[in-house]
Write an enzyme that holds these catalytic residues in place. Structure first.
Site: not given
Ligand code: MN
Length: 272
Positions: A113, A217, A219
């Site tokens: 990001c 994202h 993660e």
């Protein structure tokens, strides 16, 4: 030895009345979890003076640039757009120095990001400061209507790229909470994924050590196969020091500064 993955973080001002003037370094735990799952040892890198960057780089095996505030447009020669969000020039300066030093040292780098935006600016690219204001007909990239752990839009992967090979398919669904994006891509990088409105969703370096950036994202998508593929490949590159496939890939750590590890030590010699 398991590879050490340095992860950048945010600096947040304390909001409690009795903590006026105090700042905290903050990192969403998801980054740490994904690195651990992939076999890395996560170390959070606090935002300090850019002159300290080479000292950090000398002690880590890979660099993960996390998400956060907008990049100060001054860093890429632009004036602030009315819709520019909060910026943190201290973090900008540190991360830009860090990613340049990490690249010079041949470390694998993963930008997420804001991390992708910082990478682009560090290597000479520019950013769109506000997608809704600057891209007519853009889709929703700020997914406030659905939980951040769910994909909200699709991306098309570019044929012939390392990311396309990693993902193993021409399309993927991603989560999305960004209002900025890469505008002019930095020299040496290529686009690896786009949203249907043309917004750049991922890029990679054309040659040399593993260097991937995504605008979404991963993660937060713990069970997503693309997330697993990305973090596994990133930590594997950190572990072996093997450059990613590509033309004219230089050997690992061609320009590690004096006092840094030799390429042999980077491969896991028990000296550290
Ligand atoms: Mn998006």
């Amino acid at each position: 030895m398991r590879p050490i993955v340095g992860i950048t973080c945010s600096t947040l001002a304390a909001t409690e009345p009795d903590r006026a003037g105090m700042k905290r370094f903050a990192l969403p735990s998801f980054y740490v979890s994904r690195v651990v799952e992939a076999g890395g040892v996560p170390v959070v890198l606090p935002n300090v003076s850019p002159e300290e960057a080479p000292e950090f780089v000398a002690r880590i095996d890979a660099l993960l640039l996390s998400g956060g505030a907008d990049v100060d447009p001054h860093a890429y020669g632009a004036e602030p757009h009315p819709r520019l969000g909060e910026v943190d020039p201290v973090r900008d300066h540190f991360e830009i120095a860090l990613v340049k030093a990490a690249r010079a040292a041949g470390l694998p780098i993963f930008g997420v990001c804001r991390g992708m935006q910082v990478v682009n600016v560090a290597f000479g690219g520019t950013l769109i400061q506000d997608i809704p204001a600057q891209i007519p007909g853009a889709i929703r990239h700020d997914q406030t209507t659905v939980d951040l752990h769910h994909p909200s839009h699709s991306v098309s992967l570019v044929e012939g790229t390392q990311l396309r090979a990693l993902v193993g398919s021409a399309h993927a669904r991603v989560n999305s909470f960004h209002h900025q994006a890469v505008e002019r891509i930095a020299e040496g990088f290529r686009v690896t994924a786009r949203a249907s409105d043309g917004v750049l969703e991922a890029m990679e370096h054309e040659q040399g050590p593993w260097f991937q950036c995504v605008q979404w994202h991963p993660e937060r998508l713990a069970d997503d196969p693309v997330t697993r593929a990305l973090f596994q490949a990133f930590v594997a590159a950190a572990r072996t020091g093997s450059p990613a496939p590509g033309p004219a890939a230089p050997a690992r750590a061609p320009a590690r500064p004096a006092g840094g590890r030799s390429p042999a030590a980077a491969k896991g010699a028990p000296s550290r």
